[in-house]
Design a protein around this motif. Structure first.
Motif, mmCIF file in Angstrom:
data_model
loop_
_atom_site.group_PDB
_atom_site.id
_atom_site.type_symbol
_atom_site.label_atom_id
_atom_site.label_comp_id
_atom_site.label_asym_id
_atom_site.label_seq_id
_atom_site.Cartn_x
_atom_site.Cartn_y
_atom_site.Cartn_z
ATOM 1 N N PRO A 92 -2.466 -10.622 7.473
ATOM 2 C CA PRO A 92 -2.218 -11.138 6.131
ATOM 3 C C PRO A 92 -3.422 -11.197 5.065
ATOM 4 C CG PRO A 92 -1.033 -12.505 7.947
ATOM 5 C CD PRO A 92 -2.025 -11.480 8.425
ATOM 6 N N VAL A 93 -4.637 -11.698 5.792
ATOM 7 C CA VAL A 93 -5.718 -11.854 4.847
ATOM 8 C C VAL A 93 -6.084 -10.488 4.026
ATOM 9 C CG1 VAL A 93 -7.482 -11.310 6.426
ATOM 10 C CG2 VAL A 93 -8.003 -12.801 4.883
ATOM 11 N N PHE A 94 -5.680 -9.417 4.607
ATOM 12 C CA PHE A 94 -6.001 -8.237 3.775
ATOM 13 C C PHE A 94 -4.986 -7.553 3.298
ATOM 14 C CE2 PHE A 94 -8.854 -7.946 7.795
ATOM 15 C CZ PHE A 94 -10.238 -8.068 7.153
ATOM 16 N N MET A 95 -3.740 -8.291 3.179
ATOM 17 C CA MET A 95 -2.507 -7.612 2.512
ATOM 18 C C MET A 95 -2.885 -7.524 0.909
ATOM 19 S SD MET A 95 0.356 -6.158 1.945
ATOM 20 C CE MET A 95 1.001 -6.095 3.587
ATOM 21 N N PRO A 96 -3.355 -8.718 0.434
ATOM 22 C CA PRO A 96 -3.806 -8.545 -1.070
ATOM 23 C C PRO A 96 -4.748 -7.287 -1.486
ATOM 24 C CG PRO A 96 -3.768 -10.817 -0.350
ATOM 25 C CD PRO A 96 -3.783 -9.814 0.864
ATOM 26 N N LEU A 97 -5.709 -6.965 -0.717
ATOM 27 C CA LEU A 97 -6.616 -5.973 -0.980
ATOM 28 C C LEU A 97 -5.943 -4.641 -0.957
ATOM 29 C CD1 LEU A 97 -9.491 -4.986 -1.122
ATOM 30 C CD2 LEU A 97 -9.650 -4.790 1.194
ATOM 31 N N ALA A 98 -4.937 -4.497 0.143
ATOM 32 C CA ALA A 98 -3.991 -3.274 0.201
ATOM 33 C C ALA A 98 -3.370 -2.835 -0.922
ATOM 34 C CB ALA A 98 -3.215 -3.239 1.460
ATOM 35 N N ARG A 99 -2.630 -4.133 -1.464
ATOM 36 C CA ARG A 99 -1.775 -3.887 -2.532
ATOM 37 C C ARG A 99 -2.602 -3.702 -3.920
ATOM 38 N NH1 ARG A 99 2.396 -9.011 -1.503
ATOM 39 N NH2 ARG A 99 3.632 -8.030 0.121
ATOM 40 N N LEU A 100 -3.804 -4.338 -3.969
ATOM 41 C CA LEU A 100 -4.630 -4.187 -5.102
ATOM 42 C C LEU A 100 -5.016 -2.605 -5.177
ATOM 43 C CD1 LEU A 100 -6.541 -4.929 -7.566
ATOM 44 C CD2 LEU A 100 -8.369 -5.449 -5.788
ATOM 45 N N ALA A 101 -5.136 -1.993 -3.879
ATOM 46 C CA ALA A 101 -5.505 -0.567 -3.931
ATOM 47 C C ALA A 101 -4.360 0.229 -4.302
ATOM 48 C CB ALA A 101 -5.852 -0.232 -2.295
ATOM 49 N N ALA A 102 -3.185 -0.211 -3.998
ATOM 50 C CA ALA A 102 -1.935 0.643 -4.267
ATOM 51 C C ALA A 102 -1.850 0.534 -5.701
ATOM 52 C CB ALA A 102 -0.733 -0.119 -3.738
ATOM 53 N N THR A 103 -2.107 -0.485 -6.506
ATOM 54 C CA THR A 103 -1.925 -0.783 -7.855
ATOM 55 C C THR A 103 -2.720 0.095 -8.656
ATOM 56 O OG1 THR A 103 -3.329 -2.728 -7.880
ATOM 57 C CG2 THR A 103 -1.165 -3.056 -7.905
ATOM 58 N N MET A 104 -4.149 0.578 -8.124
ATOM 59 C CA MET A 104 -4.865 1.335 -8.718
ATOM 60 C C MET A 104 -4.480 2.707 -9.011
ATOM 61 S SD MET A 104 -8.808 0.452 -7.050
ATOM 62 C CE MET A 104 -9.257 -1.307 -7.045
ATOM 63 N N ARG A 105 -3.383 3.085 -8.507
ATOM 64 C CA ARG A 105 -2.398 4.332 -9.111
ATOM 65 C C ARG A 105 -2.142 4.275 -10.309
ATOM 66 N NH1 ARG A 105 1.228 1.352 -6.874
ATOM 67 N NH2 ARG A 105 3.586 1.063 -7.748
#
Length: 263
Positions: A92-105
């Motif tokens: 869970p602690v890394f999920m926001p980072l992964a979603r941030l990476a996805a929004t960079m598209r």
């Protein structure tokens, strides 16, 4: 055996029938193109002569090889980074980072060029970084969506076998999703070729088939443009077929399911 109506949706069709239809329609399309007599588009013969000239005098195949190397390196880097990010996202602690990476598209390359220039030692490295970023953000998005749609059953099964924490992630995400990852690699390889012209246009001094395409288009040499596009298409189809064979060999259960779906 009842006759198959190929005009009806969701009709089961054997793979060899699909291949035959593709071949017939491709030949028909080329024939229509040749017989159209268009004054604005080059004929197939003109495209063929332009292709020979590009190969003999402008190094088309060498430029293609330069682009292939950039594309393959970027594909490998983006895949490794996306799989690592998807694995981290199971915590869970890394999920926001992964979603941030996805929004960079949604970010354009033009606004990120300077950042990647600071990370690059030469024009080739700059191309690799930009292209890898473009494929990475879309692959992360697809992996996160696939993980969100995955049931808890594989995780619970791993726990009953005594696995814990990151071992479960390795089994469920890396091994369990190997066929999905290879499919995404096929898609990203195609996306990479669509982005390559834009990326190579930023650094034309390093050559590449994308830069050659832009030069032909700049002077409105349509026969050369069509010849280069046909070369990219042919290589892309061959690359896609190779990745499909790799997937079928590495994930035989996926190939079995595909055969059952077409019989």
């Amino acid at each position: 055996m009842r006759p198959v109506n190929l005009l009806l949706p969701f009709t089961p069709v054997r793979a060899r029938w699909v291949q035959a239809m593709v071949a017939v329609q491709a030949v028909a399309a080329v024939a229509l193109w040749a017989l159209s007599g268009s004054r604005t588009l080059p004929s197939p013969m003109e495209v063929g002569r332009a292709w020979i000239d590009l190969v003999q005098h402008q190094g088309l195949l060498f430029e293609l090889w330069a682009s292939v190397k950039v594309s393959v390196v970027a594909l490998v880097l983006s895949t490794l980074a996306a799989v690592a990010m998807a694995c981290l996202a199971t915590a869970p602690v890394f999920m926001p980072l992964a979603r941030l990476a996805a929004t960079m598209r949604f970010l354009g390359f033009a606004g990120l060029t300077y950042v990647f220039m600071l990370m690059s030692s030469d024009a080739t490295a700059l191309r690799v970084w930009i292209l890898a970023f473009g494929m990475f953000v879309f692959m992360v998005t697809a992996l996160l969506a696939d993980l969100a749609a995955t049931s808890r059953d594989p995780v619970d099964h791993c726990r009953t076998l005594g696995m814990r924490h990151w071992r479960i992630t390795g089994e469920v995400v890396v091994l369990g999703k190997a066929d999905v990852i290879l499919d995404l690699m096929r898609q990203n390889a195609a996306v990479g070729w669509t982005l390559l012209t834009l990326v190579e246009g930023m650094t034309r001094s390093a050559g590449g088939i994308g830069a050659m395409l832009l030069n032909q288009n700049r002077y409105f040499l349509l026969a050369g443009v069509f010849a280069i596009q046909a070369t990219i298409l042919a290589f892309g189809l061959a690359q896609d077929a190779l990745l499909s064979l790799v997937k079928d060999a590495a994930c035989p259960w996926s190939a079995l399911g595909k055969q059952q779906g077409t019989t």
